[in-house]
Design an enzyme around this catalytic site. Structure first.
Site, short mmCIF file in Angstrom:
data_model
loop_
_atom_site.label_atom_id
_atom_site.label_comp_id
_atom_site.label_asym_id
_atom_site.label_seq_id
_atom_site.Cartn_x
_atom_site.Cartn_y
_atom_site.Cartn_z
N ARG A 288 -12.37 -17.34 67.69
CA ARG A 288 -12.01 -18.40 66.76
C ARG A 288 -10.49 -18.58 66.83
NH1 ARG A 288 -15.86 -15.11 64.32
NH2 ARG A 288 -17.81 -16.21 63.81
N LYS B 104 -14.68 -13.93 60.68
CA LYS B 104 -15.37 -14.78 59.71
C LYS B 104 -16.70 -14.18 59.28
CE LYS B 104 -17.19 -19.51 59.35
NZ LYS B 104 -17.34 -20.80 60.06
N HIS C 282 -11.69 -24.65 68.38
CA HIS C 282 -13.08 -24.17 68.49
C HIS C 282 -13.71 -24.54 69.82
CE1 HIS C 282 -16.87 -22.67 66.94
NE2 HIS C 282 -17.47 -23.77 67.36
N ARG D 99 -14.27 -21.53 72.11
CA ARG D 99 -15.41 -20.69 71.74
C ARG D 99 -16.73 -21.37 72.09
NH1 ARG D 99 -16.84 -16.52 68.25
NH2 ARG D 99 -18.56 -16.88 66.82
N HIS E 3 -22.40 -13.46 66.62
CA HIS E 3 -23.21 -14.09 65.60
C HIS E 3 -24.18 -13.07 64.99
CE1 HIS E 3 -22.66 -18.37 67.45
NE2 HIS E 3 -21.77 -18.11 66.54
N TYR F 71 -25.89 -23.52 70.54
CA TYR F 71 -25.07 -23.63 71.74
C TYR F 71 -25.95 -23.61 73.00
CZ TYR F 71 -21.13 -22.51 68.67
OH TYR F 71 -20.20 -22.52 67.66
#
Length: 335
Positions: free
Chosen positions: A158, A191, A283, A286, A309, A318
């Protein structure tokens, strides 16, 4: 936004009550706390202008606030403001009743009438990344930008994580370790890791010298003579390197500026190049790694691990984007 915590507060326990409030304040990320505080202030100002109490607020006042801003604020912003108002009331010991059918139906109607799909920035795919970094000059800023883009892409970072990297280990900071097989990015917090357990991300050597993140990172450190502190720093027009880290917004600008330069090199007009660059952001590095890897049939679990994730369904978005034309039925229909 401060979170109130009720604890017995005899003299001997007061210090613990104060500490509890401090820990409660840290239960959300700093950006979320700032956003919630801003949301609560906006609601309080709106109520004050109409002679309505904001704490405690009536459900009718909250609903009126949402209706009043339905055409001027995005639904996602309204949703966050509603969450902030609810949290403020709960922290202060007030029960804000928003579960009535009238409230729920009106709120659902606002979302249906004004909701829009999130505008996502375009992923910087590998083929586009190659063209972009090829335009970077062999100067100090050029070497920094090349290293920043390639490390950010390969580690699927990120933009705040990328901006916060340091050259050597320091407690509480993210840093980059150089190993014989490549780089290891050590993240102290992210995050999806608000408890600060940390993560390690491997960045192997690239197969092409021009786009190898490991060689580019080492070339930047050598050129800048960096041995500690922030890995990526501002450089002024005289070539002087700053002591602080670049900001996360600077990461986005570097990506956009490099994409724009590549577009100009490909023959786009200045206006067309600016418009194309605006479709990218921090972003994009990523998402570009994830989408490019999926297009090249990388295993889903490996992509999920690199992106860190918690849930695979987040990663699968994605993968779907990267495999839109892989074994596509329309392509097998004989058209």
């Amino acid at each position: 936004m401060s979170t109130e915590v009720s604890l017995p507060a005899p003299t001997g326990l007061q210090a613990f009550a104060d500490q509890a409030r401090q820990y409660a304040d840290q239960s959300r990320a700093a950006n979320t706390r700032r956003a919630y505080a801003s949301d609560v202030r906006a609601f309080a100002n709106w109520c004050a202008a109409r002679g309505e109490p904001s704490l405690p607020a009536s459900p009718a006042a909250v609903l009126a606030y949402l209706i009043d801003h339905a055409t001027t604020l995005k639904v996602v912003t309204l949703q966050r403001r509603l969450a902030a108002i609810r949290e403020q009331h709960a922290a202060a010991g007030f029960d804000l009743e928003t579960s009535s059918s009238a409230f729920r139906d009106t709120w659902r109607g606002i979302k249906r009438a004004h909701g829009q799909p999130a505008v996502k920035k375009r992923p910087l795919m590998t083929v586009d990344l190659r063209r972009a970094v090829a335009t970077l000059p062999d100067t100090l800023p050029g070497r920094r930008d090349r290293a920043l883009i390639l490390v950010g892409f390969a580690a699927a970072l990120r933009r705040s994580e990328l901006a916060g990297l340091e050259v050597t280990r320091r407690d509480g900071a993210a840093w980059v370790e150089e190993r014989p097989d490549g780089l290891v990015v050590h993240l102290a917090r992210s995050k999806t890791d608000q408890s600060g357990e940390g993560a390690e991300i491997g960045v192997p050597y690239g197969s092409n010298m021009e786009t190898c993140p490991v060689r580019s990172y080492r070339a930047w450190l050598n050129a800048a003579h960096l041995t500690e502190g922030p890995a990526f720093r501002p450089i002024d027009r005289h070539g002087h390197i700053g002591t602080e880290a670049v900001t996360d917004r600077a990461v986005a600008r570097i990506v956009q500026r490099t994409v724009e330069a590549a577009a100009l090199a490909d023959g786009y007009s200045p206006e067309e190049a600016r418009q194309l660059a605006a479709a990218y952001a921090g972003h994009s590095l990523r998402s570009g790694l994830a989408t490019s890897a999926a297009a090249n049939d990388a295993p889903g679990h490996a992509i999920q691990r690199q992106l860190r994730h918690k849930r695979f369904d987040t990663t699968s978005g994605y993968i779907r984007s990267g495999q839109l034309f892989k074994q596509n039925p329309a392509g097998m229909a004989g058209l």
